[in-house]
Design an enzyme around this catalytic site. Structure first.
Site: not given
Ligand code: DOR
Length: 453
Positions: A65-67, A304, A308
């Site tokens: 997940h690169f935002r 994954d 954050h």
């Molecule tokens: O903990 C998680 N965060 N699990 C996910 O599947 C999505 C990810 C996120 O995008 O923050």
């Protein structure tokens, strides 16, 4: 025709293949491997001395997940792809829960264009399912497949109504993958534990039952509709036991580093740093996931990677967001696991390179063979380094593995024949300035993991 001057010879490497390790010279011409077992005297413009080093195919991480777009202060495609290069990840497949979420062909193509301008490594993007975007899911191309959040996580993508799921599974042809945590179970547990500020309750809210119910549901849909289906981040032994009973042909599964490393006991030490969806589970679950990998029930290892900021993570639970960064440490952590006897080097190549390539029909990447793209990682198997927050490349600037000493590190990463990361004398990372990544091609007619087995 290329001249020998455009050739790079990687000399005297321990080449890690899916079925063993061999000493060889690898000749690269332009962006591809010309000879995976070349003579030491092959004509070339440049020689990379790999004596004492392992040469592995670049890692293909099928869940990051690169935002970008929307939350670039956490990560963007440039910073995320640099972190990949540092970690030996030469291809990432990114999830659709950005802002806006990637739910149309237009938004998918926009992400591809953004990555084309800045990505240091190769890239692909999933399209996200909603209850109303079947037309886009049917029309989408240039994608590994469709991501469904059968349980909600970060972002607002959620499809848990049975009728909507049936429509999607009946109506699409692309491979499907899913976040499997049962929404009703999670909500009922959250209501029972309402008012908690104890992060350990995260694993009681997103519990074993939630994971198993949703995984069974997703697999059931796939088998009934005859669709290829990849279970993301399996977190429980019960899911592994269930997956062992699924007939071969359509279903593949993935384990993530944090579920292979951390247990609920780690909340005391690490707090929300290990707050993830699906949640981390018990020591027995960790053992079951490793066993599932070893016996082939789980094929893929991914991260994954979900950055954050530490400020966000410091909010009191449940306001602290779920997710942790991992791409720059994933291969090193697996090499350290091999060093400790938990797995072998060929298994790492199978789980992190070959299996994701096969699962998603990635064209000409994922192994060291003539004709394949020269996505390669040189690894120093004896290099020991302690993971530190301050040294992380990811924009969020921390790692749940901080403080851990790890043996086995990538020292040089090549993408499409070009060096994109190198460890300089003294240990400082050097990165190529120009984007070397390319859009990955998917040939879905190949039929995925099970084709030809
Ligand atoms: O903990 C998680 N965060 N699990 C996910 O599947 C999505 C990810 C996120 O995008 O923050």
């Amino acid at each position: 025709m290329s001249t020998p001057r455009a050739r790079l010879l990687i000399r005297d490497a321990q080449v890690v293949d899916p079925d063993g390790v061999r000493r060889a010279n690898v000749l690269v011409e332009g962006d591809r491997i010309l000879d995976a077992d070349a003579p030491a005297t092959a004509a070339c413009r440049e020689v990379l001395d790999a004596s004492g080093l392992l040469l592995m195919p670049g890692v293909i991480d099928d869940q990051v997940h690169f935002r970008e777009p929307g939350l670039e202060y956490k990560e963007d495609l440039a910073s995320g792809s640099r972190a990949c290069a540092r970690g030996g990840v030469t291809t990432f497949l990114e999830m659709p829960n950005t802002r806006p979420a990637t739910t149309t062909c237009g938004l998918l193509h926009e992400k591809l264009e953004r990555a084309g301008r800045c990505a240091l490594v190769n890239y692909g993007f999933f399209i996200g399912a909603t209850t109303t975007n079947l037309a886009d899911l049917r029309a989408a191309d240039r994608t590994p497949g469709i991501k469904i959040f059968i349980g909600s996580s970060t972002g607002d993508l959620l499809v848990d109504e049975q009728a909507a799921l049936e429509r999607i599974f009946a109506g699409v042809t692309l491979p499907i993958t899913a976040h499997c945590e049962d929404e009703a179970t999670v909500r009922a547990n959250a209501a029972r534990l309402a008012g908690t500020t104890d992060v350990r309750d995260h694993s009681r809210i997103r519990d074993h039952a939630a994971a198993l119910i949703a995984t069974k549901r997703g697999v059931g849909l796939a088998l009934r509709h005859g669709r290829r289906f990849h279970v993301l981040h399996v977190s429980t032994g019960a899911e592994v036991d269930f997956l062992r009973t699924v007939p071969p042909g359509l279903v593949t599964a993935e384990a993530c580093l944090h579920h292979l490393w951390f247990t609920v006991e780690d909340y005391a030490r690490l707090g929300s740093r290990v707050q993830m969806n699906p949640s981390i589970k018990t020591r027995d679950d960790v053992r079951a996931l490793w066993a599932g990998l070893h016996d082939g029930t789980i094929q893929v290892v991914a991260t994954d990677h979900a950055p954050h900021t530490l400020e966000e993570k410091a909010r009191p639970y449940p306001e602290s967001p779920s997710g942790l960064p991992a791409v720059e440490n994933s291969l090193a952590l697996m090499l350290d696991a091999a060093h400790r006897g938990l797995c072998t080097l060929p298994e790492i190549v199978r789980w992190m390179c070959e299996a994701p390539a096969r699962t998603w029909d990635v064209v000409d990447r994922g192994r060291i063979a003539a004709g394949y793209f020269a996505d390669l990682v040189l690894v120093d198997p004896g290099r020991t380094r302690v993971i530190r927050d301050e040294a992380q490349i990811t924009k969020c600037g921390w790692s749940p593995w901080a403080g851990q000493s790890v043996t086995g590190w990538p020292v040089c990463t090549l993408v499409n024949g070009r060096i994109v990361f190198r460890e300089e004398a003294g240990g400082a990372p050097w990165f190529a300035a120009a984007p070397a990544g390319r859009e990955v091609t998917f040939d879905h007619a190949r039929g995925g993991w099970w084709a030809g087995t």
